[in-house]
Design a protein around this motif. Structure first.
Motif, PDB file in Angstrom:
ATOM      1  N   ILE A 145       1.981  21.234  11.343  1.00  0.00           N
ATOM      2  CA  ILE A 145       1.353  19.911  11.286  1.00  0.00           C
ATOM      3  C   ILE A 145       0.452  19.775  10.069  1.00  0.00           C
ATOM      4  N   LEU A 146      -0.442  20.726   9.857  1.00  0.00           N
ATOM      5  CA  LEU A 146      -1.423  20.621   8.773  1.00  0.00           C
ATOM      6  C   LEU A 146      -0.781  20.550   7.390  1.00  0.00           C
ATOM      7  N   PRO A 147       0.164  21.439   7.053  1.00  0.00           N
ATOM      8  CA  PRO A 147       0.768  21.324   5.709  1.00  0.00           C
ATOM      9  C   PRO A 147       1.510  20.011   5.498  1.00  0.00           C
ATOM     10  N   ASN A 148       2.134  19.472   6.548  1.00  0.00           N
ATOM     11  CA  ASN A 148       2.813  18.187   6.405  1.00  0.00           C
ATOM     12  C   ASN A 148       1.825  17.041   6.295  1.00  0.00           C
ATOM     13  N   PHE A 149       0.688  17.181   6.955  1.00  0.00           N
ATOM     14  CA  PHE A 149      -0.389  16.194   6.781  1.00  0.00           C
ATOM     15  C   PHE A 149      -0.856  16.193   5.331  1.00  0.00           C
ATOM     16  N   ASN A 150      -1.069  17.373   4.771  1.00  0.00           N
ATOM     17  CA  ASN A 150      -1.481  17.462   3.367  1.00  0.00           C
ATOM     18  C   ASN A 150      -0.436  16.848   2.439  1.00  0.00           C
ATOM     19  N   GLY A 151       0.828  17.135   2.717  1.00  0.00           N
ATOM     20  CA  GLY A 151       1.888  16.575   1.890  1.00  0.00           C
ATOM     21  C   GLY A 151       1.958  15.072   1.973  1.00  0.00           C
ATOM     22  N   LEU A 152       1.780  14.530   3.185  1.00  0.00           N
ATOM     23  CA  LEU A 152       1.835  13.080   3.360  1.00  0.00           C
ATOM     24  C   LEU A 152       0.643  12.392   2.708  1.00  0.00           C
ATOM     25  N   ILE A 153      -0.542  12.987   2.848  1.00  0.00           N
ATOM     26  CA  ILE A 153      -1.740  12.437   2.203  1.00  0.00           C
ATOM     27  C   ILE A 153      -1.560  12.403   0.683  1.00  0.00           C
ATOM     28  N   LEU A 154      -1.062  13.511   0.132  1.00  0.00           N
ATOM     29  CA  LEU A 154      -0.842  13.579  -1.319  1.00  0.00           C
ATOM     30  C   LEU A 154       0.139  12.513  -1.766  1.00  0.00           C
ATOM     31  N   LEU A 155       1.238  12.353  -1.023  1.00  0.00           N
ATOM     32  CA  LEU A 155       2.260  11.381  -1.394  1.00  0.00           C
ATOM     33  C   LEU A 155       1.732   9.948  -1.274  1.00  0.00           C
ATOM     34  N   ALA A 156       1.035   9.650  -0.150  1.00  0.00           N
ATOM     35  CA  ALA A 156       0.527   8.290   0.073  1.00  0.00           C
ATOM     36  C   ALA A 156      -0.511   7.904  -0.964  1.00  0.00           C
ATOM     37  N   MET A 157      -1.454   8.804  -1.222  1.00  0.00           N
ATOM     38  CA  MET A 157      -2.493   8.504  -2.211  1.00  0.00           C
ATOM     39  C   MET A 157      -1.893   8.419  -3.616  1.00  0.00           C
ATOM     40  N   GLY A 158      -1.000   9.360  -3.929  1.00  0.00           N
ATOM     41  CA  GLY A 158      -0.410   9.362  -5.264  1.00  0.00           C
ATOM     42  C   GLY A 158       0.400   8.112  -5.545  1.00  0.00           C
ATOM     43  N   LEU A 159       1.273   7.730  -4.608  1.00  0.00           N
ATOM     44  CA  LEU A 159       2.104   6.549  -4.814  1.00  0.00           C
ATOM     45  C   LEU A 159       1.274   5.275  -4.880  1.00  0.00           C
ATOM     46  N   SER A 160       0.284   5.152  -3.985  1.00  0.00           N
ATOM     47  CA  SER A 160      -0.538   3.930  -3.978  1.00  0.00           C
ATOM     48  C   SER A 160      -1.298   3.782  -5.287  1.00  0.00           C
ATOM     49  N   MET A 161      -1.801   4.878  -5.812  1.00  0.00           N
ATOM     50  CA  MET A 161      -2.571   4.811  -7.047  1.00  0.00           C
ATOM     51  C   MET A 161      -1.667   4.595  -8.264  1.00  0.00           C
ATOM     52  N   ILE A 162      -0.488   5.243  -8.252  1.00  0.00           N
ATOM     53  CA  ILE A 162       0.452   5.062  -9.368  1.00  0.00           C
ATOM     54  C   ILE A 162       0.954   3.617  -9.436  1.00  0.00           C
ATOM     55  N   LEU A 163       1.279   3.037  -8.269  1.00  0.00           N
ATOM     56  CA  LEU A 163       1.764   1.659  -8.245  1.00  0.00           C
ATOM     57  C   LEU A 163       0.650   0.658  -8.537  1.00  0.00           C
ATOM     58  N   ALA A 164      -0.586   1.008  -8.144  1.00  0.00           N
ATOM     59  CA  ALA A 164      -1.696   0.073  -8.340  1.00  0.00           C
ATOM     60  C   ALA A 164      -2.166   0.024  -9.789  1.00  0.00           C
ATOM     61  N   LEU A 165      -2.038   1.117 -10.508  1.00  0.00           N
ATOM     62  CA  LEU A 165      -2.557   1.170 -11.883  1.00  0.00           C
ATOM     63  C   LEU A 165      -1.981   0.086 -12.791  1.00  0.00           C
ATOM     64  N   PRO A 166      -0.664  -0.059 -12.883  1.00  0.00           N
ATOM     65  CA  PRO A 166      -0.152  -1.138 -13.756  1.00  0.00           C
ATOM     66  C   PRO A 166      -0.504  -2.526 -13.236  1.00  0.00           C
ATOM     67  N   CYS A 167      -0.611  -2.660 -11.910  1.00  0.00           N
ATOM     68  CA  CYS A 167      -0.956  -3.975 -11.344  1.00  0.00           C
ATOM     69  C   CYS A 167      -2.352  -4.409 -11.761  1.00  0.00           C
ATOM     70  N   VAL A 168      -3.329  -3.516 -11.618  1.00  0.00           N
ATOM     71  CA  VAL A 168      -4.701  -3.889 -11.989  1.00  0.00           C
ATOM     72  C   VAL A 168      -4.839  -4.041 -13.495  1.00  0.00           C
ATOM     73  N   ALA A 169      -4.012  -3.335 -14.248  1.00  0.00           N
ATOM     74  CA  ALA A 169      -4.095  -3.421 -15.705  1.00  0.00           C
ATOM     75  C   ALA A 169      -3.675  -4.800 -16.213  1.00  0.00           C
ATOM     76  N   PHE A 170      -2.677  -5.412 -15.546  1.00  0.00           N
ATOM     77  CA  PHE A 170      -2.137  -6.686 -16.030  1.00  0.00           C
ATOM     78  C   PHE A 170      -2.609  -7.894 -15.221  1.00  0.00           C
ATOM     79  N   LEU A 171      -2.985  -7.698 -13.958  1.00  0.00           N
ATOM     80  CA  LEU A 171      -3.329  -8.831 -13.092  1.00  0.00           C
ATOM     81  C   LEU A 171      -4.819  -9.136 -13.053  1.00  0.00           C
ATOM     82  N   PHE A 172      -5.641  -8.240 -13.582  1.00  0.00           N
ATOM     83  CA  PHE A 172      -7.090  -8.462 -13.591  1.00  0.00           C
ATOM     84  C   PHE A 172      -7.639  -8.374 -15.012  1.00  0.00           C
TER      85      PHE A 172
END
Length: 457
Positions: A100-127
């Motif tokens: 459970i714990l290693p998969n939690f770490n993997g999911l947290i890393l993936l969720a945070m990484g993807l959200s931040m990667i996708l958000a970066l270009p959005c905030v760069a051009f939309l704000f």
């Protein structure tokens, strides 16, 4: 995943008023979680910043930014919240908690990484008119909130309810203090900085508690993405439920006569937002009942029923366990409906006083009344969905969660065309139709429970 509920029942066994109040107070705080508690924090920050943060519109910009952080993070992580909950439950049942714990770490890393990667270009051009600090805080806040929603999967499975409440208290106290501390020097960005730092501390507290309860030789794993580990139906249901709960807000925000631009591409609706968010404060009592009644009383006999089936108990015993389970389903849903009805009546009686104390016009009262009813129905819907999850009725869950956004879009569109007197009825009617359908489905499933259980063995 009902471990915390069984711990809270120990307080109820004291048969004292203090034990009763403690049990339901803890249950209300934990079950409401970051969503309702953050609403309170955001409102307090806004109220305490009036006259300090200038211009006044900066407070609205902060509140709207945080609202969108909730919206985006909830809908995006809705894809994995329910399916990961099922993964954790399956691994616990299989006595494979080390995965459970290693998969939690993997999911947290993936969720945070993807959200931040996708958000970066959005905030760069939309704000384009916002500062670099604001854009970075938006990206960081989205990553932190995404991780928090995933971490909340573990809350009801833990027994350390006092530690959970303490972490919530410290996290939201830090959010309030830091936001007020930075507001005078950084203005709106200071409020947002306090929010992000406070929720980061909350996330660290939640992760610390998870690490205390789960152990593994591996640090990170992605087993959840292997075929069969995550149920696609639960991923769809999680996405649709969060979308269904938010789609009416989006429609009001971007409908020309009810929404207005606040910051960058982010719109808000002055006429709709205050009542709907205030109405969510009324769900705390119902959520407490949900945790104590559904996650404990029902689950106790649910476990006994299926244990009896697996172990070959007598038909008489199996039927008695089934009857007890059905009784606690009915009692739990009735208690949720009863306590939410009381909350609705209290809002009807004191709504005007509440709005005046917050400096909000009493013209919002009719909308507040309707939204409180809609929020109450949403708690009932959560109870129904939770029972269907336990019964592994995933198709029924997908049907109900698909019905919610469709009906919400249709009824909200009608209410927008009919005018201000009908605002809020779209959300309430969507919840009512979905709840009634859910009750009908649940009743049919319980009637044939023994038959379906034995046929699936």
């Amino acid at each position: 995943m009902a471990g915390i509920g069984f711990e809270l029942r120990k307080l109820l066994r004291k048969q004292t008023y203090s034990g009763l109040l403690q049990a339901y107070a803890f249950a209300g705080i934990i079950s409401s979680g970051p969503w309702v508690l953050s609403i309170i924090g955001i409102m307090l920050i806004g109220l305490l910043s009036v006259g300090v943060v200038s211009p006044k519109v900066a407070i609205s910009q902060f509140q709207v930014t945080v609202t969108y952080l909730f919206l985006i993070s909830l809908i995006s992580t809705g894809l994995v919240q329910l399916s990961f909950t099922r993964f954790v439950a399956d691994r616990t049942f299989a006595k494979d908690e080390a995965s459970i714990l290693p998969n939690f770490n993997g999911l947290i890393l993936l969720a945070m990484g993807l959200s931040m990667i996708l958000a970066l270009p959005c905030v760069a051009f939309l704000f384009p008119e916002q500062t670099v600090l604001y854009r970075l805080l938006f990206v960081m806040g989205l990553g932190v909130m995404s991780a928090i929603w995933i971490a909340t999967v573990f809350l009801t499975g833990m027994k350390h309810y006092r530690a959970i409440v303490l972490i919530f208290f410290l996290g939201y106290s830090a959010t309030l203090v830091l936001a007020l501390l930075f507001r005078s020097t950084l203005g709106m960005e200071g409020l947002l900085l306090g929010f992000v730092l406070g929720h980061y501390l909350l996330l660290m507290g939640m992760i610390w508690l998870i690490y205390r309860n789960y152990h593994s030789d591996r640090f990170i794993a992605f087993d959840i993405w292997k075929p069969g580990a995550m149920y696609h139906s639960l991923m769809v249901a999680g996405l649709l439920f969060n979308l269904g709960a938010w789609v009416d807000k989006l429609m009001f925000w971007y409908f020309p006569s009810t929404g207005q631009q606040v910051i960058g591409p982010l719109n808000a609706s002055v006429i709709y937002d205050f009542p709907i968010f205030l109405s969510y404060l009324s769900v705390i009592p119902g959520m407490a009942i949900f945790l104590v009644r559904i996650e404990t009383d029902f689950v106790e006999y649910y476990v006994k029923f299926y244990d009896a089936v697996r172990e070959g108990a007598t038909l008489d015993f199996i039927e008695r366990m089934r009857n007890h389970m059905v009784y606690h389903v009915q009692r739990g849903l009735f208690d949720i409906a009863k306590i939410q009805t009381i909350a609705v009546l209290i809002t009807f009686a004191l709504g005007g006083v509440l709005l005046e104390s917050l400096g909000i016009s009493t013209l919002y009262l009719p909308l507040l009344y309707v939204d409180v009813v809609g929020a109450a129905l949403q708690v009932v819907l959560l109870g129904i969905l939770n029972i269907l999850f336990y019964l592994d009725q995933r198709r029924s869950v997908v049907l109900l969660t698909a019905m919610l956004p469709i009906t919400n879009i249709v009824f909200t569109a009608i209410s927008l065309q009919l005018g201000a007197a009908w605002f809020g009825y779209g959300f309430a009617m969507a919840m009512l139709v979905t709840v009634l359908t859910g009750i009908w489905i649940l009743n049919r499933k319980l009637e044939v429970l023994e038959y379906e259980t034995f046929m699936l063995q």
